[in-house]
Design a protein around this motif. Sequence first.
Motif, PDB file in Angstrom:
ATOM      1  N   THR A  44      -7.999   7.875   7.141  1.00  0.00           N
ATOM      2  CA  THR A  44      -6.595   7.551   7.340  1.00  0.00           C
ATOM      3  C   THR A  44      -5.758   8.428   6.413  1.00  0.00           C
ATOM      4  O   THR A  44      -6.248   8.924   5.390  1.00  0.00           O
ATOM      5  CB  THR A  44      -6.282   6.078   7.040  1.00  0.00           C
ATOM      6  N   GLN A  85       0.537   5.600   7.710  1.00  0.00           N
ATOM      7  CA  GLN A  85      -0.442   5.552   6.625  1.00  0.00           C
ATOM      8  C   GLN A  85      -1.820   5.177   7.163  1.00  0.00           C
ATOM      9  O   GLN A  85      -2.837   5.643   6.661  1.00  0.00           O
ATOM     10  CB  GLN A  85       0.023   4.533   5.598  1.00  0.00           C
ATOM     11  N   SER A  86      -1.868   4.354   8.200  1.00  0.00           N
ATOM     12  CA  SER A  86      -3.129   3.902   8.785  1.00  0.00           C
ATOM     13  C   SER A  86      -3.651   4.818   9.883  1.00  0.00           C
ATOM     14  O   SER A  86      -4.746   4.593  10.409  1.00  0.00           O
ATOM     15  CB  SER A  86      -2.951   2.485   9.350  1.00  0.00           C
ATOM     16  N   ASP A 138       0.829  -1.212   0.000  1.00  0.00           N
ATOM     17  CA  ASP A 138       0.000   0.000   0.000  1.00  0.00           C
ATOM     18  C   ASP A 138       0.860   1.257   0.000  1.00  0.00           C
ATOM     19  O   ASP A 138       0.576   2.207  -0.724  1.00  0.00           O
ATOM     20  CB  ASP A 138      -0.926   0.011   1.219  1.00  0.00           C
ATOM     21  N   ASP A 173      -5.786   6.918   2.967  1.00  0.00           N
ATOM     22  CA  ASP A 173      -7.021   7.169   2.225  1.00  0.00           C
ATOM     23  C   ASP A 173      -7.108   8.618   1.754  1.00  0.00           C
ATOM     24  O   ASP A 173      -7.625   8.900   0.676  1.00  0.00           O
ATOM     25  CB  ASP A 173      -8.243   6.814   3.065  1.00  0.00           C
TER      26      ASP A 173
END
Length: 170
Positions: free
Chosen positions: A123, A106-107, A3, A126
């Motif tokens: 997030t 990232q999360s 990701d 996102d």
Amino acid sequence: MQDTRNIRMLTRYTAWANDRLLKALGQLPPGEVTAPRATSFGNMIRTLNHAYVVDLIWQAHLEGRPHGFTSRNTDATPTLAQLQEQQQGLDGWYIRYADGLTAPTQSEIVHFNFVDGGKGAMTRGDMLLHIVNHKTFHRGYVADMMYQVPARPPSMDLPVFLRDAAPDLS
């Protein structure tokens, strides 16, 4: 880590596609980028300025600071040269930001206020995916407006970027 790699690749893709489109717009006959068009933002440059303003808004969200915008566009419209310079700088910021992401960051969920005052939470990953997708959407509008000139827009497809310009991010 896939990701994170994809987010890094997509920020580079966005910068590449923005650059291709803005250079192509610079080759159009004078007045075409500001000529009235049947589109929600009225012309090519205002459409791309909207995308730039939204980039600034999401940059502020990612940095945890107020963005100061009350609208998703500005009253004054920059010239194509001004917008190109500003967008290149901001695209570089997004690339550097994506390069600094780790799987945990990232999360991480970021809380923010939408321009209309509503509350949001996403997030960081996102948020970056939204930014990439949003610009792709509006570049498509501008590509359609180029056909109305008539002019052929540059190829801005992800497979072309991967073939011609993508760095190795493994």
